[in-house]
Design a protein around this motif. Structure first.
Motif, PDB file in Angstrom:
ATOM      1  N   TRP A   1       0.688  -1.163   0.189  1.00  0.00           N
ATOM      2  CA  TRP A   1       0.087  -0.241   0.113  1.00  0.00           C
ATOM      3  C   TRP A   1       0.735   1.226   0.005  1.00  0.00           C
ATOM      4  N   ALA A   2       2.198   0.955   0.650  1.00  0.00           N
ATOM      5  CA  ALA A   2       2.776   2.375   0.830  1.00  0.00           C
ATOM      6  C   ALA A   2       3.766   2.738  -0.263  1.00  0.00           C
ATOM      7  N   PHE A   3       4.272   1.772  -1.177  1.00  0.00           N
ATOM      8  CA  PHE A   3       5.541   1.556  -1.867  1.00  0.00           C
ATOM      9  C   PHE A   3       5.327   1.253  -3.205  1.00  0.00           C
ATOM     10  N   VAL A   4       6.051   1.512  -4.095  1.00  0.00           N
ATOM     11  CA  VAL A   4       6.263   0.679  -5.207  1.00  0.00           C
ATOM     12  C   VAL A   4       7.646   1.020  -5.929  1.00  0.00           C
ATOM     13  N   ARG A   5       8.283   0.097  -6.641  1.00  0.00           N
ATOM     14  CA  ARG A   5       9.481   0.268  -7.237  1.00  0.00           C
ATOM     15  C   ARG A   5       9.234  -0.037  -9.018  1.00  0.00           C
ATOM     16  N   ILE A   6       9.749   0.881  -9.778  1.00  0.00           N
ATOM     17  CA  ILE A   6       9.554   0.640 -11.110  1.00  0.00           C
ATOM     18  C   ILE A   6      10.900   0.542 -11.797  1.00  0.00           C
ATOM     19  N   LEU A   7      11.265  -0.597 -12.462  1.00  0.00           N
ATOM     20  CA  LEU A   7      12.397  -0.875 -12.974  1.00  0.00           C
ATOM     21  C   LEU A   7      12.682  -0.146 -14.335  1.00  0.00           C
ATOM     22  N   ALA A   8      13.859  -0.315 -14.645  1.00  0.00           N
ATOM     23  CA  ALA A   8      14.318   0.462 -15.999  1.00  0.00           C
ATOM     24  C   ALA A   8      13.656  -0.223 -17.154  1.00  0.00           C
ATOM     25  N   ASP A   9      13.303  -1.463 -17.213  1.00  0.00           N
ATOM     26  CA  ASP A   9      12.441  -2.255 -18.095  1.00  0.00           C
ATOM     27  C   ASP A   9      11.111  -2.138 -18.132  1.00  0.00           C
ATOM     28  N   GLY A  10      10.664  -1.399 -16.953  1.00  0.00           N
ATOM     29  CA  GLY A  10       9.112  -0.844 -17.093  1.00  0.00           C
ATOM     30  C   GLY A  10       8.431  -1.853 -16.157  1.00  0.00           C
ATOM     31  N   ASN A  11       9.171  -3.042 -15.528  1.00  0.00           N
ATOM     32  CA  ASN A  11       8.314  -4.010 -14.569  1.00  0.00           C
ATOM     33  C   ASN A  11       8.164  -3.324 -13.411  1.00  0.00           C
ATOM     34  N   VAL A  12       6.827  -3.701 -12.558  1.00  0.00           N
ATOM     35  CA  VAL A  12       6.569  -2.944 -11.499  1.00  0.00           C
ATOM     36  C   VAL A  12       6.743  -4.197 -10.415  1.00  0.00           C
ATOM     37  N   ASN A  13       7.146  -3.626  -9.314  1.00  0.00           N
ATOM     38  CA  ASN A  13       7.703  -4.407  -8.134  1.00  0.00           C
ATOM     39  C   ASN A  13       7.079  -3.887  -7.000  1.00  0.00           C
ATOM     40  N   SER A  14       6.470  -4.733  -6.150  1.00  0.00           N
ATOM     41  CA  SER A  14       5.710  -4.398  -4.950  1.00  0.00           C
ATOM     42  C   SER A  14       6.436  -3.875  -3.716  1.00  0.00           C
ATOM     43  N   CYS A  15       7.970  -4.247  -3.776  1.00  0.00           N
ATOM     44  CA  CYS A  15       8.503  -3.879  -2.657  1.00  0.00           C
ATOM     45  C   CYS A  15      10.167  -4.105  -3.124  1.00  0.00           C
ATOM     46  N   LEU A  16      11.021  -3.363  -2.464  1.00  0.00           N
ATOM     47  CA  LEU A  16      12.137  -3.425  -3.120  1.00  0.00           C
ATOM     48  C   LEU A  16      12.867  -4.873  -3.503  1.00  0.00           C
ATOM     49  N   LYS A  17      12.394  -5.748  -2.809  1.00  0.00           N
ATOM     50  CA  LYS A  17      13.263  -7.031  -3.147  1.00  0.00           C
ATOM     51  C   LYS A  17      12.414  -8.133  -3.979  1.00  0.00           C
ATOM     52  N   SER A  18      11.180  -7.645  -4.481  1.00  0.00           N
ATOM     53  CA  SER A  18      10.358  -8.393  -5.084  1.00  0.00           C
ATOM     54  C   SER A  18      10.587  -8.502  -6.628  1.00  0.00           C
ATOM     55  N   HIS A  19      11.736  -8.376  -7.165  1.00  0.00           N
ATOM     56  CA  HIS A  19      12.147  -8.297  -8.445  1.00  0.00           C
ATOM     57  C   HIS A  19      11.729  -9.542  -9.292  1.00  0.00           C
ATOM     58  N   ARG A  20      11.547 -10.613  -8.719  1.00  0.00           N
ATOM     59  CA  ARG A  20      11.096 -12.001  -9.207  1.00  0.00           C
ATOM     60  C   ARG A  20       9.785 -12.183  -9.422  1.00  0.00           C
ATOM     61  N   PHE A  21       8.921 -11.257  -8.815  1.00  0.00           N
ATOM     62  CA  PHE A  21       7.568 -11.238  -8.947  1.00  0.00           C
ATOM     63  C   PHE A  21       6.920 -10.024  -9.309  1.00  0.00           C
ATOM     64  N   PRO A  22       7.242  -9.443 -10.652  1.00  0.00           N
ATOM     65  CA  PRO A  22       6.815  -8.234 -11.214  1.00  0.00           C
ATOM     66  C   PRO A  22       4.979  -8.415 -11.330  1.00  0.00           C
ATOM     67  N   VAL A  23       4.613  -7.398 -11.022  1.00  0.00           N
ATOM     68  CA  VAL A  23       2.917  -7.076 -10.921  1.00  0.00           C
ATOM     69  C   VAL A  23       2.409  -6.629 -12.231  1.00  0.00           C
ATOM     70  N   GLY A  24       3.134  -5.981 -13.019  1.00  0.00           N
ATOM     71  CA  GLY A  24       2.812  -5.460 -14.630  1.00  0.00           C
ATOM     72  C   GLY A  24       3.909  -4.792 -15.053  1.00  0.00           C
ATOM     73  N   ASN A  25       3.616  -3.952 -16.127  1.00  0.00           N
ATOM     74  CA  ASN A  25       4.749  -3.460 -16.764  1.00  0.00           C
ATOM     75  C   ASN A  25       4.142  -1.980 -17.499  1.00  0.00           C
ATOM     76  N   ILE A  26       4.882  -0.869 -16.914  1.00  0.00           N
ATOM     77  CA  ILE A  26       4.422   0.466 -17.398  1.00  0.00           C
ATOM     78  C   ILE A  26       4.381   0.822 -18.844  1.00  0.00           C
ATOM     79  N   LEU A  27       5.254  -0.144 -19.545  1.00  0.00           N
ATOM     80  CA  LEU A  27       5.397   0.075 -21.074  1.00  0.00           C
ATOM     81  C   LEU A  27       4.167  -0.682 -21.588  1.00  0.00           C
ATOM     82  N   GLU A  28       3.399  -1.315 -20.945  1.00  0.00           N
ATOM     83  CA  GLU A  28       2.369  -2.181 -21.454  1.00  0.00           C
ATOM     84  C   GLU A  28       0.975  -1.699 -20.988  1.00  0.00           C
ATOM     85  N   GLN A  29       0.984  -0.871 -19.784  1.00  0.00           N
ATOM     86  CA  GLN A  29      -0.195  -0.802 -18.975  1.00  0.00           C
ATOM     87  C   GLN A  29      -0.177   0.606 -18.114  1.00  0.00           C
ATOM     88  N   ASP A  30      -1.167   1.202 -18.001  1.00  0.00           N
ATOM     89  CA  ASP A  30      -1.083   2.609 -17.099  1.00  0.00           C
ATOM     90  C   ASP A  30      -0.921   1.943 -15.862  1.00  0.00           C
TER      91      ASP A  30
END
Length: 431
Positions: A321-350
């Protein structure tokens, strides 16, 4: 802030859920001193999966490109060998136009803090100054995490003129010798240039950026922490922070402190703490999070980099609820260490679609319940063999402590009222 303004700022989320009328009807229950962000965070947490505002804090990895090869880096350390970041992946950079649109989205959703950091160096982005100008124009509080090697006289002046709020300078050393040892493709001269440019920026600025020297501690630099504080004093920087190294299995584990080194480090920390609390240095510089750092170092799990096993179990995780991390490839991560569980990609969705999408809601549901035997938690962190990745240096503890404190400051009546709002929202969505 008047309730009418509050509801307008939340906009479509309230119109879609039917909460607008509810908040108007019960506005008199809310204490005037509390801002809507607190209430919407609480409603989302009590809902258990949905958020009614955007993340308060958004980390954006502008690029994967970096000009350093820090020895403990997850991406560029020479110790990684075949696990080092792929050259093509290293080129990934968020396009400027998409970034502007993202900042617009986050602004509308109530995000307050933007933090430029990540696996790459923000000043490697070709349009970094324009990005910073737009970030400040939108009214965000702007943080930058940088190795500072690319900051010259011109950029230092721009940072001062733009009134960038916070600058975290990743140094990992207090002397030229330690800097050269921990940055294989740099040397002691680089350290001295960083030192002089820090002095210059602190001369140019008025009140901001507030500068914090950031040091990842391991067996090549643990003996240098008092020199790291001295560097902060010598450059007139406002703060210094220490953190423990998060290792990559089979590659950078050799950097972990052994028991003897941890004992020496803790003694040095205690000596610094005494100097700080006696105001010998405490009236000149802030040592940020020293107690937290000492807790991590003294944790018995530190032998295997399980620094937070004694802390994670004490409170729920609110990162979803408090945080989001958006990677250089557009992947969206829910916490700082959840890069193996992307929840979407800003290059594909709002971003708004991703923020309350099924994967993000799943993350919230899993982390708020925190059932430790759930295999979901093996997806968190850098170690695929770890059953509980959260124990290995959770970088969202600060966000969790903040929300935990604010949430617990609510009275029982307020919590009951907000729980009713959350239940009503669910019934509207699922009649």
């Amino acid at each position: 802030m008047k309730m009418r303004s509050i509801l307008r700022s939340v906009g479509s989320q309230f119109r879609d859920s039917g909460l607008k009328g509810v908040f108007k009807k019960f506005a008199f229950y809310l204490k005037p001193k509390r801002i809507f962000v607190d209430y919407l965070d609480a409603v989302g947490i009590l809902d258990g999966s949905r958020a009614y505002k955007g993340p308060g804090f958004a980390q954006i990895d502008l690029t994967n490109n970096c000009n350093n090869d820090c020895i403990g880096c997850w991406c560029n350390s020479p110790l990684l060998a075949e696990k080092k970041i792929d050259p093509e992946v290293k080129k990934q950079t968020i396009p400027f136009k998409r970034l502007v649109a993202l900042l617009d989205e986050l602004h509308k959703m109530g995000t307050k803090y933007i933090y430029y950091a990540g696996g790459g160096e923000p000043f490697m982005h070709p349009e970094i100054i324009e990005i910073l100008k737009y970030t400040k124009r939108k009214g965000f509080i702007c943080y930058i995490n940088t190795n500072f090697t690319l900051v010259d006289e011109k950029i230092a002046g721009q940072l001062a003129d733009l009134k960038i709020d916070h600058l975290t300078v990743s140094v990992w050393a207090g002397t030229p010798q330690v800097y050269a040892a921990t940055h294989p493709n740099k040397n002691g001269e680089t350290f001295l240039r960083i030192k002089e440019m820090l002095k210059r920026l602190n001369t140019l600025k008025r009140n901001s950026p507030v500068i914090k020297l950031y040091n990842v501690i391991f067996n090549m630099n643990y003996h240098d922490i008092e020199k790291m504080v001295e560097l902060g004093l010598q450059t007139n920087s406002e703060a210094v922070e220490f953190t423990v190294i998060d290792t990559i299995p089979g590659k950078t584990e050799r950097l972990l402190l052994n028991d003897r080194e941890r004992d020496i480090l803790l003694k040095d920390c205690k000596r610094l703490k005494e100097k700080y609390e006696s105001r010998e240095i405490g009236n000149k510089i802030r040592i940020f999070g020293l107690e937290q750092f000492m807790r991590r170092v003294s944790n018995s799990g530190a032998r295997t980099a399980q620094y937070d096993s004694d802390m994670i179990d004490k409170m729920p995780c609110y990162a979803g609820w408090a945080f989001v991390r958006i990677l250089a490839d557009g992947n969206v991560n829910s916490c700082l260490k959840s890069h193996r569980f992307p929840v979407g990609n800003i290059l594909e969705q709002d971003f708004g679609v991703i923020w309350n999408g099924s994967l993000q809601r799943q993350f919230r549901e899993k982390t708020i319940r925190f059932e430790k035997n759930d295999p979901f938690f093996s997806l968190i962190g850098n170690d695929p063999d770890s059953n509980m990745g959260c124990y290995k240096s959770c970088d969202n503890i600060g966000h969790n402590l903040d929300i935990h404190g604010r949430f617990n400051s609510l009275s029982r009546i307020e919590k009951t009222f907000l729980k009713g709002i959350a239940n009503l929202a669910k019934s509207i969505r699922n009649p």
